[in-house]
Write a protein that holds these residues in place. Structure first.
Motif, PDB file in Angstrom:
ATOM      1  N   SER A  13      49.045  -3.699 -12.939  1.00 36.17           N
ATOM      2  CA  SER A  13      48.401  -3.088 -11.656  1.00 36.17           C
ATOM      3  C   SER A  13      48.787  -3.874 -10.457  1.00 36.17           C
ATOM      4  O   SER A  13      47.970  -4.097  -9.563  1.00 36.17           O
ATOM      5  CB  SER A  13      46.775  -3.010 -11.856  1.00 36.17           C
ATOM      6  OG  SER A  13      46.377  -2.256 -13.023  1.00 36.17           O
ATOM      7  N   LYS A  15      50.115  -2.673  -7.820  1.00 35.27           N
ATOM      8  CA  LYS A  15      50.239  -1.869  -6.698  1.00 35.27           C
ATOM      9  C   LYS A  15      48.675  -1.880  -6.146  1.00 35.27           C
ATOM     10  O   LYS A  15      48.386  -2.116  -5.214  1.00 35.27           O
ATOM     11  CB  LYS A  15      50.612  -0.706  -6.943  1.00 35.27           C
ATOM     12  CG  LYS A  15      52.090  -0.356  -6.984  1.00 35.27           C
ATOM     13  CD  LYS A  15      52.595   1.121  -7.156  1.00 35.27           C
ATOM     14  CE  LYS A  15      53.973   0.979  -7.545  1.00 35.27           C
ATOM     15  NZ  LYS A  15      54.417   2.548  -7.573  1.00 35.27           N
ATOM     16  N   MET A  16      47.743  -1.756  -7.174  1.00 40.62           N
ATOM     17  CA  MET A  16      46.224  -1.766  -6.972  1.00 40.62           C
ATOM     18  C   MET A  16      45.783  -3.126  -6.504  1.00 40.62           C
ATOM     19  O   MET A  16      44.601  -2.779  -5.774  1.00 40.62           O
ATOM     20  CB  MET A  16      45.721  -1.226  -7.901  1.00 40.62           C
ATOM     21  CG  MET A  16      45.924   0.387  -8.234  1.00 40.62           C
ATOM     22  SD  MET A  16      45.540   1.553  -6.863  1.00 40.62           S
ATOM     23  CE  MET A  16      43.685   1.756  -7.232  1.00 40.62           C
ATOM     24  N   LYS A  20      43.376  -1.455 -13.097  1.00 35.66           N
ATOM     25  CA  LYS A  20      43.050  -0.131 -12.959  1.00 35.66           C
ATOM     26  C   LYS A  20      41.713   0.221 -13.958  1.00 35.66           C
ATOM     27  O   LYS A  20      40.982   1.424 -13.597  1.00 35.66           O
ATOM     28  CB  LYS A  20      44.103   0.936 -13.291  1.00 35.66           C
ATOM     29  CG  LYS A  20      45.264   0.664 -12.499  1.00 35.66           C
ATOM     30  CD  LYS A  20      46.468   1.509 -12.552  1.00 35.66           C
ATOM     31  CE  LYS A  20      47.781   1.154 -12.066  1.00 35.66           C
ATOM     32  NZ  LYS A  20      48.891   1.908 -12.354  1.00 35.66           N
ATOM     33  N   ASP A 101      45.264   5.549 -15.264  1.00 40.08           N
ATOM     34  CA  ASP A 101      45.048   5.905 -13.445  1.00 40.08           C
ATOM     35  C   ASP A 101      45.095   7.435 -13.238  1.00 40.08           C
ATOM     36  O   ASP A 101      45.343   7.761 -12.324  1.00 40.08           O
ATOM     37  CB  ASP A 101      46.035   5.074 -13.015  1.00 40.08           C
ATOM     38  CG  ASP A 101      47.629   5.281 -13.204  1.00 40.08           C
ATOM     39  OD1 ASP A 101      47.748   6.363 -14.215  1.00 40.08           O
ATOM     40  OD2 ASP A 101      48.717   4.539 -12.941  1.00 40.08           O
ATOM     41  N   ASN A 178      47.292   5.422  -8.310  1.00 40.61           N
ATOM     42  CA  ASN A 178      47.730   4.213  -8.784  1.00 40.61           C
ATOM     43  C   ASN A 178      48.435   3.318  -7.512  1.00 40.61           C
ATOM     44  O   ASN A 178      48.904   2.313  -7.615  1.00 40.61           O
ATOM     45  CB  ASN A 178      49.125   4.309  -9.390  1.00 40.61           C
ATOM     46  CG  ASN A 178      50.199   4.967  -8.766  1.00 40.61           C
ATOM     47  OD1 ASN A 178      50.157   5.583  -7.821  1.00 40.61           O
ATOM     48  ND2 ASN A 178      51.452   4.737  -9.286  1.00 40.61           N
ATOM     49  N   THR A 179      47.792   3.576  -6.272  1.00 41.44           N
ATOM     50  CA  THR A 179      47.967   2.635  -5.214  1.00 41.44           C
ATOM     51  C   THR A 179      46.798   2.753  -4.335  1.00 41.44           C
ATOM     52  O   THR A 179      46.063   3.699  -4.305  1.00 41.44           O
ATOM     53  CB  THR A 179      49.089   3.215  -4.234  1.00 41.44           C
ATOM     54  OG1 THR A 179      48.621   4.767  -3.568  1.00 41.44           O
ATOM     55  CG2 THR A 179      50.436   3.463  -4.780  1.00 41.44           C
ATOM     56  N   GLU A 181      46.425   3.289  -1.309  1.00 46.34           N
ATOM     57  CA  GLU A 181      46.363   4.210  -0.100  1.00 46.34           C
ATOM     58  C   GLU A 181      45.918   5.770  -0.859  1.00 46.34           C
ATOM     59  O   GLU A 181      45.169   6.378  -0.151  1.00 46.34           O
ATOM     60  CB  GLU A 181      47.879   4.631   0.195  1.00 46.34           C
ATOM     61  CG  GLU A 181      48.467   3.372   1.139  1.00 46.34           C
ATOM     62  CD  GLU A 181      48.567   2.212   0.224  1.00 46.34           C
ATOM     63  OE1 GLU A 181      48.994   0.897   0.829  1.00 46.34           O
ATOM     64  OE2 GLU A 181      48.729   2.397  -0.787  1.00 46.34           O
ATOM     65  N   THR A 182      46.518   5.885  -2.139  1.00 43.33           N
ATOM     66  CA  THR A 182      46.100   7.164  -2.707  1.00 43.33           C
ATOM     67  C   THR A 182      44.714   7.031  -2.986  1.00 43.33           C
ATOM     68  O   THR A 182      43.765   8.110  -2.783  1.00 43.33           O
ATOM     69  CB  THR A 182      46.762   7.128  -3.896  1.00 43.33           C
ATOM     70  OG1 THR A 182      48.326   7.609  -3.852  1.00 43.33           O
ATOM     71  CG2 THR A 182      46.270   8.537  -4.639  1.00 43.33           C
ATOM     72  N   TYR A 183      43.878   5.954  -3.473  1.00 47.68           N
ATOM     73  CA  TYR A 183      42.500   5.761  -3.730  1.00 47.68           C
ATOM     74  C   TYR A 183      41.862   6.143  -2.385  1.00 47.68           C
ATOM     75  O   TYR A 183      40.642   6.943  -2.439  1.00 47.68           O
ATOM     76  CB  TYR A 183      42.312   4.305  -4.410  1.00 47.68           C
ATOM     77  CG  TYR A 183      40.885   4.315  -4.572  1.00 47.68           C
ATOM     78  CD1 TYR A 183      40.658   4.334  -6.078  1.00 47.68           C
ATOM     79  CD2 TYR A 183      39.793   3.837  -3.947  1.00 47.68           C
ATOM     80  CE1 TYR A 183      39.097   4.171  -6.670  1.00 47.68           C
ATOM     81  CE2 TYR A 183      38.461   3.703  -4.112  1.00 47.68           C
ATOM     82  CZ  TYR A 183      38.300   4.017  -5.438  1.00 47.68           C
ATOM     83  OH  TYR A 183      36.867   3.897  -6.026  1.00 47.68           O
TER      84      TYR A 183
END
Length: 230
Positions: A13, A15-16, A20, A101, A178-179, A181-183
């Protein structure tokens, strides 16, 4: 037929910034808790494959059957194989492979996929608006070939399996969180860890001195993104 869901949660994880499996999805549930509940509602036996941060994931999920992948650093396929071995021990007739994820899946979609896997079909893969997604549903025979594959990457190993694509109306099959920004785009805040599980039999400090006879008790969907990343 016994369906065993293998939730892949062994990665680093990077990126996060958080594991995750431990990130909050909705209603105080972690990604892994949400998926375990969804697969359970679809009639699956659920097991999670863990690796990095295994102790923390175990502590957060006392009710989930977890298997540790000792070779998790070798990639997703190593974790898949660890999960498959346990699934076979559980007597699986089919397995469903799903990354942790991607927690926005619907139980009704899973039920449809399980029903669609007949004796003449090796495997299924859902697609949403033309994009292939998860879970990947495999017959036991196909799963055994996957386990015995000499490939090093999951997608390469899957090329040896005849997968029928099934169009579905569930964007959760391609939602990949998985990032950070997406979350944040989906939930309106930066990624955060799910609250720790409630431990039965423990009283809060504020109620420890209360008189006898008193007591207290206490008690997912996003828009589509891409396919699963590491």
């Amino acid at each position: 037929m016994k369906a065993v869901a293998i939730i892949l949660a062994a990665g680093e994880s990077r990126k996060m910034g958080y594991p995750k499996a431990l990130i909050e999805h909705e209603g105080g549930r972690s990604f892994l808790q949400s998926l375990a509940s969804t697969f359970g509602k679809a009639g699956c036996t659920v097991l999670g494959v863990i690796g990095k941060d295994a102790d923390a994931v175990r502590d957060q999920h006392p009710a989930v059957h977890l298997v540790e992948s000792e070779q998790w650093q070798d990639g997703q396929l190593a974790s898949v194989k660890a999960g498959l071995e346990e699934a076979f021990e559980e007597g699986a007739d089919m397995v469903l492979l799903h990354p942790v994820d991607m927690p926005a899946l619907r139980a009704s979609t899973l039920k449809s996929l399980i029903k669609a896997l007949g004796d003449s079909v090796e495997g299924l893969r859902p697609e949403y608006e033309g994009a292939s997604g998860y879970p990947i549903v495999l017959s036991r025979a196909a799963a055994e070939r996957l386990r015995d594959s000499g490939e090093t990457q999951l997608e390469g190993a899957l090329r040896g399996v005849q997968l029928r694509r099934i169009p579905v109306k569930d964007p959760g099959v391609v939602v990949n969180i998985n990032t950070p920004e997406t979350y944040e785009r989906l939930f309106g805040s930066a990624p955060k860890l799910a609250p720790p599980p409630k431990r039965r039999g423990k009283k809060s400090e504020s109620s420890a001195g209360a008189s006898a006879g008193s007591g207290a008790s206490a008690p997912m969907e996003a828009s589509s993104e891409g396919l699963s990343g590491k």
